[in-house]
Design a protein around this motif. Sequence first.
Motif, PDB file in Angstrom:
ATOM      1  N   GLU A  77       0.837  -1.199   0.000  1.00 11.12           N
ATOM      2  CA  GLU A  77       0.000   0.000   0.000  1.00 11.12           C
ATOM      3  C   GLU A  77       0.878   1.256   0.000  1.00 11.12           C
ATOM      4  OE1 GLU A  77      -3.278   0.409  -0.224  1.00 11.12           O
ATOM      5  OE2 GLU A  77      -3.619  -1.737  -0.398  1.00 11.12           O
ATOM      6  N   ASP A  78       1.938   1.214   0.778  1.00  9.19           N
ATOM      7  CA  ASP A  78       2.838   2.367   0.854  1.00  9.19           C
ATOM      8  C   ASP A  78       3.568   2.579  -0.472  1.00  9.19           C
ATOM      9  OD1 ASP A  78       4.049   4.461   2.590  1.00  9.19           O
ATOM     10  OD2 ASP A  78       5.892   3.358   2.163  1.00  9.19           O
ATOM     11  N   LEU A  79       4.019   1.484  -1.081  1.00  8.60           N
ATOM     12  CA  LEU A  79       4.688   1.593  -2.386  1.00  8.60           C
ATOM     13  C   LEU A  79       3.724   2.115  -3.449  1.00  8.60           C
ATOM     14  CD1 LEU A  79       6.750  -1.734  -2.394  1.00  8.60           C
ATOM     15  CD2 LEU A  79       7.610   0.580  -2.032  1.00  8.60           C
ATOM     16  N   TYR A  80       2.483   1.686  -3.371  1.00 14.71           N
ATOM     17  CA  TYR A  80       1.460   2.165  -4.312  1.00 14.71           C
ATOM     18  C   TYR A  80       1.255   3.668  -4.147  1.00 14.71           C
ATOM     19  CZ  TYR A  80      -3.156   2.656  -6.504  1.00 14.71           C
ATOM     20  OH  TYR A  80      -4.210   3.059  -7.283  1.00 14.71           O
ATOM     21  N   ALA A  81       1.235   4.126  -2.905  1.00 11.30           N
ATOM     22  CA  ALA A  81       1.073   5.554  -2.643  1.00 11.30           C
ATOM     23  C   ALA A  81       2.248   6.350  -3.222  1.00 11.30           C
ATOM     24  CB  ALA A  81       0.937   5.801  -1.145  1.00 11.30           C
ATOM     25  N   GLN A  82       3.452   5.799  -3.124  1.00 11.29           N
ATOM     26  CA  GLN A  82       4.620   6.484  -3.692  1.00 11.29           C
ATOM     27  C   GLN A  82       4.508   6.598  -5.211  1.00 11.29           C
ATOM     28  OE1 GLN A  82       8.320   4.721  -2.307  1.00 11.29           O
ATOM     29  NE2 GLN A  82       7.533   4.498  -0.239  1.00 11.29           N
ATOM     30  N   ASN A  83       4.033   5.542  -5.851  1.00 13.71           N
ATOM     31  CA  ASN A  83       3.862   5.591  -7.306  1.00 13.71           C
ATOM     32  C   ASN A  83       2.780   6.597  -7.708  1.00 13.71           C
ATOM     33  OD1 ASN A  83       5.830   3.667  -7.979  1.00 13.71           O
ATOM     34  ND2 ASN A  83       4.431   1.976  -7.606  1.00 13.71           N
ATOM     35  N   LEU A  84       1.754   6.719  -6.879  1.00 10.20           N
ATOM     36  CA  LEU A  84       0.717   7.709  -7.159  1.00 10.20           C
ATOM     37  C   LEU A  84       1.267   9.128  -7.040  1.00 10.20           C
ATOM     38  CD1 LEU A  84      -2.546   6.297  -5.511  1.00 10.20           C
ATOM     39  CD2 LEU A  84      -1.822   6.209  -7.904  1.00 10.20           C
ATOM     40  N   GLU A  85       2.236   9.323  -6.175  1.00 11.99           N
ATOM     41  CA  GLU A  85       2.879  10.636  -6.085  1.00 11.99           C
ATOM     42  C   GLU A  85       3.581  10.973  -7.394  1.00 11.99           C
ATOM     43  OE1 GLU A  85       2.865  13.132  -4.260  1.00 11.99           O
ATOM     44  OE2 GLU A  85       2.048  12.524  -2.340  1.00 11.99           O
ATOM     45  N   TYR A 121       2.680   9.898 -10.312  1.00 14.50           N
ATOM     46  CA  TYR A 121       1.595  10.198 -11.267  1.00 14.50           C
ATOM     47  C   TYR A 121       1.074  11.625 -11.060  1.00 14.50           C
ATOM     48  CZ  TYR A 121      -3.592  10.374 -11.079  1.00 14.50           C
ATOM     49  OH  TYR A 121      -4.896  10.767 -11.082  1.00 14.50           O
ATOM     50  N   ARG A 122       0.945  12.043  -9.815  1.00 15.37           N
ATOM     51  CA  ARG A 122       0.519  13.419  -9.533  1.00 15.37           C
ATOM     52  C   ARG A 122       1.535  14.431 -10.066  1.00 15.37           C
ATOM     53  NH1 ARG A 122       0.731  15.335  -4.671  1.00 15.37           N
ATOM     54  NH2 ARG A 122      -0.756  17.019  -4.966  1.00 15.37           N
ATOM     55  N   GLY A 123       2.814  14.092  -9.950  1.00 14.49           N
ATOM     56  CA  GLY A 123       3.847  14.993 -10.437  1.00 14.49           C
ATOM     57  C   GLY A 123       3.739  15.238 -11.932  1.00 14.49           C
ATOM     58  N   VAL A 124       3.359  14.209 -12.681  1.00 15.16           N
ATOM     59  CA  VAL A 124       3.200  14.378 -14.130  1.00 15.16           C
ATOM     60  C   VAL A 124       1.971  15.245 -14.430  1.00 15.16           C
ATOM     61  CG1 VAL A 124       2.903  13.184 -16.329  1.00 15.16           C
ATOM     62  CG2 VAL A 124       4.324  12.159 -14.553  1.00 15.16           C
ATOM     63  N   LEU A 125       0.883  15.032 -13.681  1.00 13.51           N
ATOM     64  CA  LEU A 125      -0.312  15.857 -13.875  1.00 13.51           C
ATOM     65  C   LEU A 125      -0.017  17.330 -13.599  1.00 13.51           C
ATOM     66  CD1 LEU A 125      -3.256  13.774 -12.333  1.00 13.51           C
ATOM     67  CD2 LEU A 125      -2.673  14.087 -14.745  1.00 13.51           C
ATOM     68  N   LYS A 126       0.872  17.585 -12.664  1.00 12.77           N
ATOM     69  CA  LYS A 126       1.211  18.969 -12.344  1.00 12.77           C
ATOM     70  C   LYS A 126       1.846  19.679 -13.539  1.00 12.77           C
ATOM     71  CE  LYS A 126       1.850  18.384  -7.356  1.00 12.77           C
ATOM     72  NZ  LYS A 126       2.821  18.404  -6.231  1.00 12.77           N
ATOM     73  N   GLN A 127       2.535  18.938 -14.391  1.00  8.15           N
ATOM     74  CA  GLN A 127       3.128  19.559 -15.573  1.00  8.15           C
ATOM     75  C   GLN A 127       2.043  20.068 -16.523  1.00  8.15           C
ATOM     76  OE1 GLN A 127       6.478  17.323 -17.314  1.00  8.15           O
ATOM     77  NE2 GLN A 127       6.485  16.040 -15.512  1.00  8.15           N
ATOM     78  N   ASP A 164      -0.403   6.102 -17.454  1.00 12.14           N
ATOM     79  CA  ASP A 164       0.439   4.914 -17.620  1.00 12.14           C
ATOM     80  C   ASP A 164       1.055   4.548 -16.269  1.00 12.14           C
ATOM     81  OD1 ASP A 164       2.121   2.898 -18.472  1.00 12.14           O
ATOM     82  OD2 ASP A 164       3.559   4.234 -19.440  1.00 12.14           O
ATOM     83  N   VAL A 165       1.617   5.550 -15.587  1.00  7.51           N
ATOM     84  CA  VAL A 165       2.192   5.323 -14.251  1.00  7.51           C
ATOM     85  C   VAL A 165       1.118   4.859 -13.276  1.00  7.51           C
ATOM     86  CG1 VAL A 165       3.313   6.463 -12.290  1.00  7.51           C
ATOM     87  CG2 VAL A 165       4.046   6.998 -14.613  1.00  7.51           C
TER      88      VAL A 165
END
Length: 300
Positions: free
Chosen positions: A74-82, A84-90, A159-160
């Motif tokens: 769950e924690d690793l999944y949350a890190q990957n979602l971060e 994904y959020r970073g790409v959306l910020k672009q 994709d991420v």
Amino acid sequence: MSSLRGMQQPELSKKLFKLIKTENHCIGAYESAGRERASIASQLSEWGESTNDDAISDISDKLGVLMAEIAEQEDLYAQNLEDYRGVLKQIRNTESSVQPSRDHKAKVSDEIQKLKYKEPTSTKIVQLEQELVRAEAQSLVAEAQLTNITRQKFKEAYDVHFAALIERAEKQALLARQARRVLNLLDDTPIVPGDAHPTYEAGEAARHALNDAEDELRAWRSSVEPIESNAGTMAQGAIPAHPGQAPEPTAFEREAAQQKEIEDEAARRVHGNEGESVQSEGTATETNPPYPVGQGVPAQ
């Protein structure tokens, strides 16, 4: 303060800003769930030990280990979602940068319409129309950049996102299968008062299940179908390169090329000076007579 930042966002980027903010809360929930799951795994192990039942104690301990690893996913999944959020910020940042171009174009257009209504013969109309042409050209470039970056980063972000979801699901599924394998080792055959359960002898098999789970996690590899992208042909400024023309070099590549030119120039100068020195020495050797100047040629 977060609400104030949301109010200050340009109109074009408000919706994506809200999505990214909501996603942040969701990620926090996943992290919290992971911590709670790890705590529950520890409590399960402690409870099993307190039962004074060897089978329950061992199996609850092994299940606790597997459940703690499920919580780690769950924690690793949350890190990957971060990520994904970073790409959306672009995308959001690009939307924010395009908004002024749209606003300027609309403002100039409105001023022209007002002048044509109030002062149809005003000479300022010509100046504003020229400015509108420039504003439309700038807006055209900005809009092309926006749509290119939006499409590219949208695909990259999700994709991420979905790759992380598949990874989490597959790893948790293999851990859950091994947990069920351990659970199946517990003999729940009823006994009559006065009798005792057979001696627990499945400890080795339970350890094998844990080792297998560890090996499967280590050997796991993503098998998702890659997301295709044609964005590699984009040059600087998020604009595609001309057909048959390679994309413009990156800043790093340009810097490396400049450094190589400097080194080559320095090498040419060094070699040139060495050649001049050798030539000077050779000329001096040939022209200087083997006797002091002014004394004439020695008598034979």
